[in-house]
Scaffold this motif. Structure first.
Motif, PDB file in Angstrom:
ATOM      1  N   ILE A  20       0.841  -1.151  -0.025  1.00 19.42           N
ATOM      2  CA  ILE A  20       0.148  -0.254   0.022  1.00 19.42           C
ATOM      3  C   ILE A  20       0.840   1.215  -0.137  1.00 19.42           C
ATOM      4  CG2 ILE A  20      -1.909  -1.072   1.014  1.00 19.42           C
ATOM      5  CD1 ILE A  20      -1.059   0.172   3.798  1.00 19.42           C
ATOM      6  N   VAL A  21       0.258   2.355  -0.694  1.00 20.68           N
ATOM      7  CA  VAL A  21       1.276   3.438  -0.780  1.00 20.68           C
ATOM      8  C   VAL A  21       0.165   4.693  -0.452  1.00 20.68           C
ATOM      9  CG1 VAL A  21       2.347   5.116  -2.328  1.00 20.68           C
ATOM     10  CG2 VAL A  21       2.719   2.592  -2.650  1.00 20.68           C
ATOM     11  N   LEU A  22       0.842   5.488   0.373  1.00 18.46           N
ATOM     12  CA  LEU A  22      -0.249   6.674   0.639  1.00 18.46           C
ATOM     13  C   LEU A  22      -0.433   7.605  -0.440  1.00 18.46           C
ATOM     14  CD1 LEU A  22      -1.821   7.802   2.942  1.00 18.46           C
ATOM     15  CD2 LEU A  22       0.201   9.250   3.360  1.00 18.46           C
ATOM     16  N   PHE A  23      -1.842   7.562  -1.094  1.00 22.14           N
ATOM     17  CA  PHE A  23      -2.170   8.410  -2.339  1.00 22.14           C
ATOM     18  C   PHE A  23      -1.983   9.814  -1.921  1.00 22.14           C
ATOM     19  CE2 PHE A  23      -5.585  10.636  -4.583  1.00 22.14           C
ATOM     20  CZ  PHE A  23      -5.213  10.087  -6.119  1.00 22.14           C
ATOM     21  N   PRO A  44      -5.180   8.363 -11.651  1.00 22.49           N
ATOM     22  CA  PRO A  44      -5.868   7.339 -10.906  1.00 22.49           C
ATOM     23  C   PRO A  44      -6.430   6.030 -11.720  1.00 22.49           C
ATOM     24  CG  PRO A  44      -6.310   9.304  -9.966  1.00 22.49           C
ATOM     25  CD  PRO A  44      -5.640   9.615 -11.304  1.00 22.49           C
ATOM     26  N   MET A  45      -6.691   6.382 -13.078  1.00 20.67           N
ATOM     27  CA  MET A  45      -7.408   5.575 -13.989  1.00 20.67           C
ATOM     28  C   MET A  45      -6.308   4.249 -14.179  1.00 20.67           C
ATOM     29  SD  MET A  45     -10.452   5.859 -14.967  1.00 20.67           S
ATOM     30  CE  MET A  45     -10.210   4.881 -16.507  1.00 20.67           C
ATOM     31  N   HIS A  46      -5.176   4.500 -13.941  1.00 17.72           N
ATOM     32  CA  HIS A  46      -4.060   3.520 -14.238  1.00 17.72           C
ATOM     33  C   HIS A  46      -3.619   2.546 -13.121  1.00 17.72           C
ATOM     34  CE1 HIS A  46      -2.275   6.542 -17.669  1.00 17.72           C
ATOM     35  NE2 HIS A  46      -3.371   5.786 -17.869  1.00 17.72           N
ATOM     36  N   GLU A  47      -4.299   3.053 -11.876  1.00 17.05           N
ATOM     37  CA  GLU A  47      -4.074   2.212 -10.672  1.00 17.05           C
ATOM     38  C   GLU A  47      -5.306   0.933 -10.841  1.00 17.05           C
ATOM     39  OE1 GLU A  47      -1.604   2.444  -9.117  1.00 17.05           O
ATOM     40  OE2 GLU A  47      -1.158   4.656  -9.161  1.00 17.05           O
ATOM     41  N   LYS A  48      -5.005  -0.067  -9.850  1.00 13.71           N
ATOM     42  CA  LYS A  48      -5.941  -1.164  -9.941  1.00 13.71           C
ATOM     43  C   LYS A  48      -6.881  -0.887  -8.594  1.00 13.71           C
ATOM     44  CE  LYS A  48      -2.299  -4.111 -11.724  1.00 13.71           C
ATOM     45  NZ  LYS A  48      -1.067  -5.241 -11.179  1.00 13.71           N
ATOM     46  N   ALA A  49      -6.657  -0.420  -7.593  1.00 14.95           N
ATOM     47  CA  ALA A  49      -7.266  -0.376  -6.401  1.00 14.95           C
ATOM     48  C   ALA A  49      -6.951   0.790  -5.581  1.00 14.95           C
ATOM     49  CB  ALA A  49      -7.681  -1.867  -5.733  1.00 14.95           C
ATOM     50  N   PHE A  50      -7.824   1.102  -4.649  1.00 17.64           N
ATOM     51  CA  PHE A  50      -7.799   2.029  -3.596  1.00 17.64           C
ATOM     52  C   PHE A  50      -8.337   1.435  -2.272  1.00 17.64           C
ATOM     53  CE2 PHE A  50      -7.741   4.596  -7.495  1.00 17.64           C
ATOM     54  CZ  PHE A  50      -6.446   5.307  -7.428  1.00 17.64           C
ATOM     55  N   ILE A  51      -7.777   1.671  -1.087  1.00 18.76           N
ATOM     56  CA  ILE A  51      -8.576   1.465   0.212  1.00 18.76           C
ATOM     57  C   ILE A  51      -8.414   2.924   0.796  1.00 18.76           C
ATOM     58  CG2 ILE A  51      -8.037  -0.927   0.319  1.00 18.76           C
ATOM     59  CD1 ILE A  51      -5.978  -0.272   2.440  1.00 18.76           C
ATOM     60  N   CYS A  52      -9.716   2.864   1.340  1.00 18.34           N
ATOM     61  CA  CYS A  52     -10.096   4.516   2.059  1.00 18.34           C
ATOM     62  C   CYS A  52     -10.524   4.381   3.407  1.00 18.34           C
ATOM     63  CB  CYS A  52     -11.028   5.289   1.221  1.00 18.34           C
ATOM     64  SG  CYS A  52     -10.917   5.183  -0.308  1.00 18.34           S
ATOM     65  N   ASN A  53      -9.959   5.327   4.176  1.00 17.27           N
ATOM     66  CA  ASN A  53     -10.191   5.211   5.946  1.00 17.27           C
ATOM     67  C   ASN A  53     -10.708   6.707   6.201  1.00 17.27           C
ATOM     68  OD1 ASN A  53      -8.830   5.799   8.620  1.00 17.27           O
ATOM     69  ND2 ASN A  53     -10.028   3.932   8.622  1.00 17.27           N
ATOM     70  N   TYR A  54     -11.687   6.723   7.095  1.00 19.23           N
ATOM     71  CA  TYR A  54     -11.962   7.847   7.584  1.00 19.23           C
ATOM     72  C   TYR A  54     -12.822   7.657   9.231  1.00 19.23           C
ATOM     73  CZ  TYR A  54     -13.988  12.579   8.730  1.00 19.23           C
ATOM     74  OH  TYR A  54     -14.148  13.921   9.202  1.00 19.23           O
ATOM     75  N   ARG A  56      -0.681  -1.829  -4.703  1.00 21.37           N
ATOM     76  CA  ARG A  56       0.459  -2.141  -5.814  1.00 21.37           C
ATOM     77  C   ARG A  56       0.634  -3.702  -5.646  1.00 21.37           C
ATOM     78  NH1 ARG A  56       3.249   2.224  -7.811  1.00 21.37           N
ATOM     79  NH2 ARG A  56       1.859   3.898  -8.195  1.00 21.37           N
ATOM     80  N   GLY A  57       0.841  -4.160  -6.965  1.00 20.87           N
ATOM     81  CA  GLY A  57       1.045  -5.586  -6.711  1.00 20.87           C
ATOM     82  C   GLY A  57      -0.336  -6.317  -7.694  1.00 20.87           C
ATOM     83  N   ASN A  58      -0.231  -7.571  -8.038  1.00 21.25           N
ATOM     84  CA  ASN A  58      -1.004  -8.598  -8.744  1.00 21.25           C
ATOM     85  C   ASN A  58      -2.119  -8.931  -7.783  1.00 21.25           C
ATOM     86  OD1 ASN A  58       0.563  -7.978 -10.961  1.00 21.25           O
ATOM     87  ND2 ASN A  58       1.853  -9.661 -10.324  1.00 21.25           N
ATOM     88  N   LEU A  59      -3.293  -8.507  -7.980  1.00 15.80           N
ATOM     89  CA  LEU A  59      -4.402  -9.066  -7.167  1.00 15.80           C
ATOM     90  C   LEU A  59      -4.916 -10.358  -7.602  1.00 15.80           C
ATOM     91  CD1 LEU A  59      -6.695  -5.610  -7.479  1.00 15.80           C
ATOM     92  CD2 LEU A  59      -5.740  -6.740  -5.239  1.00 15.80           C
ATOM     93  N   PRO A  60      -5.500 -11.335  -6.804  1.00 17.76           N
ATOM     94  CA  PRO A  60      -5.716 -12.289  -7.185  1.00 17.76           C
ATOM     95  C   PRO A  60      -6.607 -12.478  -8.240  1.00 17.76           C
ATOM     96  CG  PRO A  60      -6.466 -11.937  -5.102  1.00 17.76           C
ATOM     97  CD  PRO A  60      -5.488 -11.100  -5.364  1.00 17.76           C
ATOM     98  N   GLU A  61      -6.735 -13.495  -9.135  1.00 15.54           N
ATOM     99  CA  GLU A  61      -7.871 -13.482 -10.311  1.00 15.54           C
ATOM    100  C   GLU A  61      -9.133 -13.774  -9.656  1.00 15.54           C
ATOM    101  OE1 GLU A  61      -7.760 -13.278 -13.568  1.00 15.54           O
ATOM    102  OE2 GLU A  61      -5.535 -12.806 -13.709  1.00 15.54           O
TER     103      GLU A  61
END
Length: 311
Positions: free
Chosen positions: A91-94, A106-116, A166-171
């Motif tokens: 994980i990298v801090l966006f 952001p369109m070139h990324e695969k996923a984000f996780i968000c926290n608040y 970042r990385g390869n998510l499972p199929e």
């Protein structure tokens, strides 16, 4: 949309839901995440002990509660990071200056996780489309390419911490299907409990009498539903549900006035709930719903409604 795995909120286990929705399967349970948290706690204890087990700092550390989990089901970013590490994901801090300087789309990324305010949720690309997989929603929400950047920007403005995966998510089945087809969403999913909140906010709600099929709400459940109703009317309620709703609305395709709605007339009541208080009431609300279902099944001869949320 049926192929998309979407784990809905149970108690305060949003970190578990966030991870499973990201990985698109039931990969983690509360027990497994608790094990990771306990391992992190032990590593921290050993580092503190290096300075001496008789020091005041070490004794103070032992008296403090875990910073990696609590009894409600909350898990820290360290637990989430270690859990993703099992799959070779990072994980990298966006929000960080270093990442922003890369000027990544952001369109070139695969996923984000968000926290608040201790609530975690996933935004993931499946096939060529983006989906909000928040466990507080009744189902996945399609985010158009046009509004993805605006959606993330609104989350940042609301104070969310956003992490890039970042990385390869499972199929997964959903990704395979959506690579060869695109889906359309005519109506966005509602927040869990939104319909009940709308009924509570209706002008005739106070005049409605309870029938045998409508159980009388206790104080905690009544206050929770009122809070949800207020969040749908865009009052400045300082709680995670209201902040989340405003961000969710930014993803509505073609909506030019996302994030705003007309306040209900004639309401002078204002509520300010802390994140901890709202979390407690929300968990009590889900527990009561589950208990009501269990009671109905046992007295009415119905089928088992499923396991209770794990705390």
């Amino acid at each position: 949309m049926e192929s998309i795995f979407h784990e809905k909120q149970e108690g305060s286990l949003c970190a578990q839901h966030c991870l499973n929705n990201l990985l698109q399967g039931e990969y983690f349970s509360p027990v497994e995440l608790s094990s990771i948290a306990q391992q992190l706690d032990e590593e921290e204890r050993m580092r503190m002990a290096e300075g001496g087990v008789q020091t005041e700092e070490y004794r103070t550390f032992l008296q403090q509660p875990s910073g990696n989990m609590d009894d409600s089901g909350f898990f820290s970013i360290q637990v989430i990071s270690n859990a993703l590490g099992v799959w070779g994901l990072e994980i990298v801090l966006f929000n960080s200056r270093e990442y922003q300087q890369l000027q990544m789309d952001p369109m070139h990324e695969k996923a984000f996780i968000c926290n608040y305010k201790e609530h975690w949720f996933t935004v993931r690309k499946l096939g060529q489309q983006w989906f909000n997989l928040n466990s507080l929603l009744t189902g996945p929400e399609l985010i158009s390419d046009t509004y993805l950047a605006l959606f993330l920007a609104q989350l940042q403005q609301e104070g969310y911490s956003i992490f890039v995966i970042r990385g390869n998510l499972p199929e997964c089945e959903a990704d395979q299907i959506l690579r060869i087809m695109r889906v359309e969403q005519q109506q966005r999913p509602k927040l869990i409990g939104e319909e009940e909140a709308q009924r509570m906010s209706a002008p005739h709600a106070s005049e409605t009498t309870h029938t045998a099929e409508e159980p009388v709400l206790d104080e905690d459940e009544e206050e929770l539903r009122k809070a949800l109703a207020l969040s749908r009317q865009d009052l400045q309620v300082e709680d995670e549900e209201a902040d989340l709703r405003r961000a969710i609305q930014m993803s509505m395709q073609g909506s030019s006035d996302a994030g705003s709605s007309a306040p209900a007339g004639g309401s002078s009541e204002k509520q300010t709930l802390s994140a901890e208080e709202l979390r407690r009431r929300r968990q009590a609300y889900f527990d009561r719903q589950q208990n009501a279902q269990d009671s109905s099944s046992s007295t009415g001869g119905g089928t088992d409604s499923g396991p209770k949320p794990t705390q």
